[in-house]
Each structure stands twice: as C-alpha cells, then as structure tokens.
Design an enzyme around this catalytic site. Sequence first.
Site, PDB file in Angstrom:
ATOM      1  CE  LYS A 155      32.631  65.177  91.904  1.00  0.00           C
ATOM      2  NZ  LYS A 155      31.950  63.868  92.288  1.00  0.00           N
ATOM      3  CD  GLU A 230      43.968  60.924  80.624  1.00  0.00           C
ATOM      4  OE1 GLU A 230      43.612  60.088  79.624  1.00  0.00           O
ATOM      5  OE2 GLU A 230      44.951  61.205  80.502  1.00  0.00           O
ATOM      6  CB  CYS A 264      38.522  54.894  79.487  1.00  0.00           C
ATOM      7  SG  CYS A 264      40.029  54.510  80.413  1.00  0.00           S
ATOM      8  CD  GLU A 356      33.436  55.214  77.113  1.00  0.00           C
ATOM      9  OE1 GLU A 356      32.766  56.314  77.497  1.00  0.00           O
ATOM     10  OE2 GLU A 356      34.530  55.005  77.438  1.00  0.00           O
TER      11      GLU A 356
HETATM   12  P1  NAD Z   1      31.234  61.341  84.382  1.00  0.00           P
HETATM   13  O1  NAD Z   1      31.790  62.062  83.657  1.00  0.00           O
HETATM   14  O2  NAD Z   1      29.649  60.997  84.603  1.00  0.00           O
HETATM   15  O3  NAD Z   1      31.782  61.778  86.028  1.00  0.00           O
HETATM   16  C1  NAD Z   1      33.087  61.648  86.295  1.00  0.00           C
HETATM   17  C2  NAD Z   1      33.257  62.715  87.645  1.00  0.00           C
HETATM   18  O4  NAD Z   1      32.997  64.148  87.176  1.00  0.00           O
HETATM   19  C3  NAD Z   1      32.524  62.116  88.856  1.00  0.00           C
HETATM   20  O5  NAD Z   1      33.251  62.661  89.955  1.00  0.00           O
HETATM   21  C4  NAD Z   1      31.282  63.145  88.454  1.00  0.00           C
HETATM   22  O6  NAD Z   1      30.822  63.468  89.676  1.00  0.00           O
HETATM   23  C5  NAD Z   1      31.769  64.418  88.047  1.00  0.00           C
HETATM   24  N1  NAD Z   1      31.244  65.556  87.408  1.00  0.00           N
HETATM   25  C6  NAD Z   1      29.848  65.074  86.731  1.00  0.00           C
HETATM   26  N2  NAD Z   1      29.270  66.285  86.101  1.00  0.00           N
HETATM   27  C7  NAD Z   1      30.211  67.416  86.456  1.00  0.00           C
HETATM   28  C8  NAD Z   1      30.139  68.680  86.347  1.00  0.00           C
HETATM   29  N3  NAD Z   1      29.104  69.290  85.828  1.00  0.00           N
HETATM   30  N4  NAD Z   1      31.117  69.480  86.920  1.00  0.00           N
HETATM   31  C9  NAD Z   1      32.260  68.828  87.433  1.00  0.00           C
HETATM   32  N5  NAD Z   1      32.352  67.454  87.627  1.00  0.00           N
HETATM   33  C10 NAD Z   1      31.455  66.883  87.286  1.00  0.00           C
HETATM   34  O7  NAD Z   1      31.968  59.764  84.149  1.00  0.00           O
HETATM   35  P2  NAD Z   1      31.673  58.355  84.892  1.00  0.00           P
HETATM   36  O8  NAD Z   1      30.340  57.875  84.516  1.00  0.00           O
HETATM   37  O9  NAD Z   1      31.806  58.539  86.413  1.00  0.00           O
HETATM   38  O10 NAD Z   1      32.985  57.569  84.429  1.00  0.00           O
HETATM   39  C11 NAD Z   1      32.860  56.754  82.894  1.00  0.00           C
HETATM   40  C12 NAD Z   1      33.644  57.801  82.154  1.00  0.00           C
HETATM   41  O11 NAD Z   1      35.123  58.098  82.464  1.00  0.00           O
HETATM   42  C13 NAD Z   1      33.782  57.088  80.563  1.00  0.00           C
HETATM   43  O12 NAD Z   1      33.432  57.840  79.666  1.00  0.00           O
HETATM   44  C14 NAD Z   1      35.075  56.399  80.835  1.00  0.00           C
HETATM   45  O13 NAD Z   1      35.706  56.375  79.469  1.00  0.00           O
HETATM   46  C15 NAD Z   1      35.835  57.754  81.263  1.00  0.00           C
HETATM   47  N6  NAD Z   1      37.252  57.232  81.647  1.00  0.00           N
HETATM   48  C16 NAD Z   1      38.339  57.738  81.153  1.00  0.00           C
HETATM   49  C17 NAD Z   1      39.509  57.400  81.521  1.00  0.00           C
HETATM   50  C18 NAD Z   1      40.904  57.717  80.746  1.00  0.00           C
HETATM   51  O14 NAD Z   1      41.855  57.706  81.440  1.00  0.00           O
HETATM   52  N7  NAD Z   1      40.753  58.308  79.835  1.00  0.00           N
HETATM   53  C19 NAD Z   1      39.771  56.393  82.740  1.00  0.00           C
HETATM   54  C20 NAD Z   1      38.537  56.069  83.539  1.00  0.00           C
HETATM   55  C21 NAD Z   1      37.319  56.377  82.863  1.00  0.00           C
END
Ligand code: NAD
Length: 453
Positions: A155, A230, A264, A356
């Site tokens: 997803k 991650e 990130c 962040e």
């Molecule tokens: P997010 O947590 O809002 O969403 C990530 C994913 O989770 C999306 O597909 C979203 O639809 C899904 N999601 C949201 N709520 C959920 C739930 N209750 N149950 C299951 N899935 C759910 O994050 P974002 O805003 O899309 O991405 C940014 C974040 O990702 C930042 O914090 C960034 O640091 C992190 N990130 C980390 C890495 C890493 O490798 N450590 C890499 C890229 C991004």
Amino acid sequence: MPDTLQIVNPANETVIASVALATVDHADEAIARAKEAGPAWRMVAPADRARLLRRFAEAVAANAEELAQLETANMGMPIGASRWCATGVADVLHYFAGAIDKHTGSTIPVAGGIDMTFHEPLGVVGLITPWNFPMYMASWKLGPALATGNTVVIKPAEITPLTTMRLGELALDAGIPEGVLSVLVGTGAEVGWRFVTHPDVRKVAFTGSTAVGKRIMSGCADQVKRVTLELGGKSANIVFADADVDAAAAGAPGAVFDNTGQDCCARSRVLVQRSVFDRFVEGFEAAAAQLVVGDPTDPATAIGPLVTAAHLAKVRSYTDGVRATWTGEAPSGSGFWHPCMLLTPDDPSSALWTDEVFGPVATMIPFDTEEEAVAIANDSVYGLSGSIWSRDIGRALRVARAVEGGALSVNSNSSVRYATPFGGFKQSGLGREHSMHVLDHYTELKNVFISMT
Ligand code: NAD
C-alpha cells in the site's frame, strides 16, 4: 463504487489523475490471492525466482524515464532525483535477485545427529510505504520480500500512488505470477490497518512517521505479528574545526534541503565547532544560494515544492514568525512552495530543534568539545542518520561509534547503499533495510534435527 481520490501535482496544483480507493474488502481479496499464490511462489527454484526479479528490474530500467516523470508530476521531486530513484529501483531489484541463492542456512554438528537451518518465507507480507520517495521505498521492501519467497500486498501513500501502481504492472509484464504482488491504493486507516489486523498477513514492513509506526507496532503485538519499522529522523551533521570546513559547508545545504527536506535522513541539526562557526555559516549560505528552486521538471532544479497544501501548512506552523539567519527564494503563485531556511535557534530545546519538521529547514548551533557534540547529537528521540566531519580519523571513529544512529557517514553526506544495512536506533525504527541483513526480517529461521542413530 469505491471512493476516488484526485492526485494533484504539487508544483502547480493541477489534477493529474484520479484513482479509485481500495476498501477493506479489496484488501481482504488481495490478501486471499496472495495466500493462494504463496505455496507455488516459495517453491519456484531460486535461479528462476532470480530470473523473474531480474526481468522485473530490466522492465523498470527500460521504463525508467516514464517512472521518473510520473514521480516528479505526483510528488514534486526534481526530475534529476526522480531519475536517480528510478535507476535505484532497478539496482535494488537486481541486488536482491543476486541475493536469493546466497541466503544460505547452516549445518550444525550436535550429539546423535546433525542440525540444519532453513530460512523459510513468512507467507503474505504487508508493505506500507510513505510519500516522500514513493517508488524507491517500495523497491526497498519488494526486493527482499519477493526474493525470500513471500507474496506481497503493498500500500503506497494514497497521495503518491502512481509509480507504485506502475511497478505493479511492470512486475506482471516481467512474469511475476498473478497474486504474488498486489498494489492496493487505499487509506492507511482502512487498507494499511487491515494489513495489521488480518490474521493471514504474517508481517508488516512499514516506512513512515514515528507516530503511525508506534500504532502499527502495538497493533501487530496482538497477533505477535512480525513488524519492521523505518521511521522519522532528526539527524546531526557534526563539523569539527579540523575538518575540510569548506567542503562540509558546501555539502550541508543539500544534506538537509534535498527533496525539499522531506527526507528521513535529512541532516537538519547542524553542529559546528565554535571556532569555525561563522566561516561555516558563510559557506553554507553561499552554497544554499546556488541551489536552483522551481519547476521540478527542469533538470537544473535542485529544490521543488512540498508534497501537499496540508504538509506546507505543517511546515509553516514551525517557521511562521521565526527569525531566520538566511532565507532562500521560493516561487509565488500556485504550488506548495516553502523557501529553504537556515535558523540558528537561541533555544535548542525548541520544537524546531527537536521535531522532524520534514521541510527545507536547517537548524545550526555551535559546540565546543567532542563530548558536547556527541551529547547534543544523542539528545533526540531519533537515531537514524548523520555525518561527522573531521580530518582526525581517531576522532571521527570515536564519534561515529558514540553517536546513536544506524546509518552514519564520515566526511560525506551519503546514507543509503543497497549493499549496506540501513535503519534506525531508538524511535527511528526497528530492523534494517538493504544488504543481506534484511533477508532475515522476511524469513523465519527453522532448525531441523536429523538423527544419525
Ligand atoms: P505516514 O506515517 O503518515 O504514512 C506512511 C504510510 O502509512 C502511508 O502509506 C499511510 O497511508 C500509512 N498509514 C497511515 N496511517 C496508518 C494506519 N493507522 N495504519 C496503517 N497504515 C497507515 O508517513 P508519511 O507522512 O507518508 O511519510 C513521512 C515519514 O516517513 C517521515 O516521518 C519520514 O521520516 C518517514 N520515512 C522514514 C524512512 C526511513 O527509512 N526511516 C524513509 C522515508 C520516510
């Protein structure tokens, strides 16, 4: 009829696509198909599974320009970076194709017989990816999950689904059997959460925010479901006076502003030894001023827009009214633009220093001693990436060992290579992506004893 979502180009706010949102029922159907496809897929001979993954990689490489253009239109990523990501997806798939027959078990002599270990696939794995590097993050999970014989439901973030949808088509074209890989564009609350609760999903591999990661981890606890996370970061870029200060300053803006800070690994806390602080600020500003901001389809562009109006509002909630040491240019008119900023906060416990922000905002403070630099770097709930700049190899190694972070670099701002482990300490995550280490996260270790009596 399912609800549809309009997909918006963040550079100009035009609607570029409309996608049907999957529901929980769709997720259940895809999970059932993945379960059904599992036994055959895990029995595909390793060399044949590798061949299929290589064909998938080759299909990505052959369509790299289309994927890059889609990413740029959907996410606002500058086209140079999108092209780099598309090539990176193919490289990651090739790497894991090559890893398949190298993830071997062992034989262990024991009394009365011999023990053998096997890396068994988990079954159906649920992959949940973020919007900041959509196709690249997808490949980090698809590669090892498929290589180890699992079937997959993935997803993407619903606002940036286009490249992951295309990857699904390319996988099918390459001969990956139906049901082995399903792309579900749906909301996190519905489809993502269904991966957490569905008993036939044996593992959730998540990349996203720490807040959602915590929820997913606690949801998985109910079934003792495997989970890797991650998550966010607030990485430190530590510059000692004995470093090549000019090189460190020249690279520091890109290390936080690239992908408009939506990274990130962004080194958003810059720590500079006091004796070179002013010189470093000068070098930083000069380098930052060179970064071309604007139309992400122009290959000269380094910095594009933020991903959505809502994310722009979030970043502004941190920066509105704040006195910046340096502020860059940003286009006016349509699009979700925020200028790059350098802040030298008087109060290092402020939210700008600790949170962040996930926008083009660098914070910078001076330090005096090595111990102080390490203490400041570690004073964070996060521990993902970071850099240490020093010509003293002893110091660089001491500090690299002392900093709580999973992906550090010395005299460089690089964080990610598919052959090396990547992941976070503390609230930056659980488990590792990339390298042979990630394969253990997609398999169970089984031990079989054979009697010799
Ligand atoms: P997010 O947590 O809002 O969403 C990530 C994913 O989770 C999306 O597909 C979203 O639809 C899904 N999601 C949201 N709520 C959920 C739930 N209750 N149950 C299951 N899935 C759910 O994050 P974002 O805003 O899309 O991405 C940014 C974040 O990702 C930042 O914090 C960034 O640091 C992190 N990130 C980390 C890495 C890493 O490798 N450590 C890499 C890229 C991004």
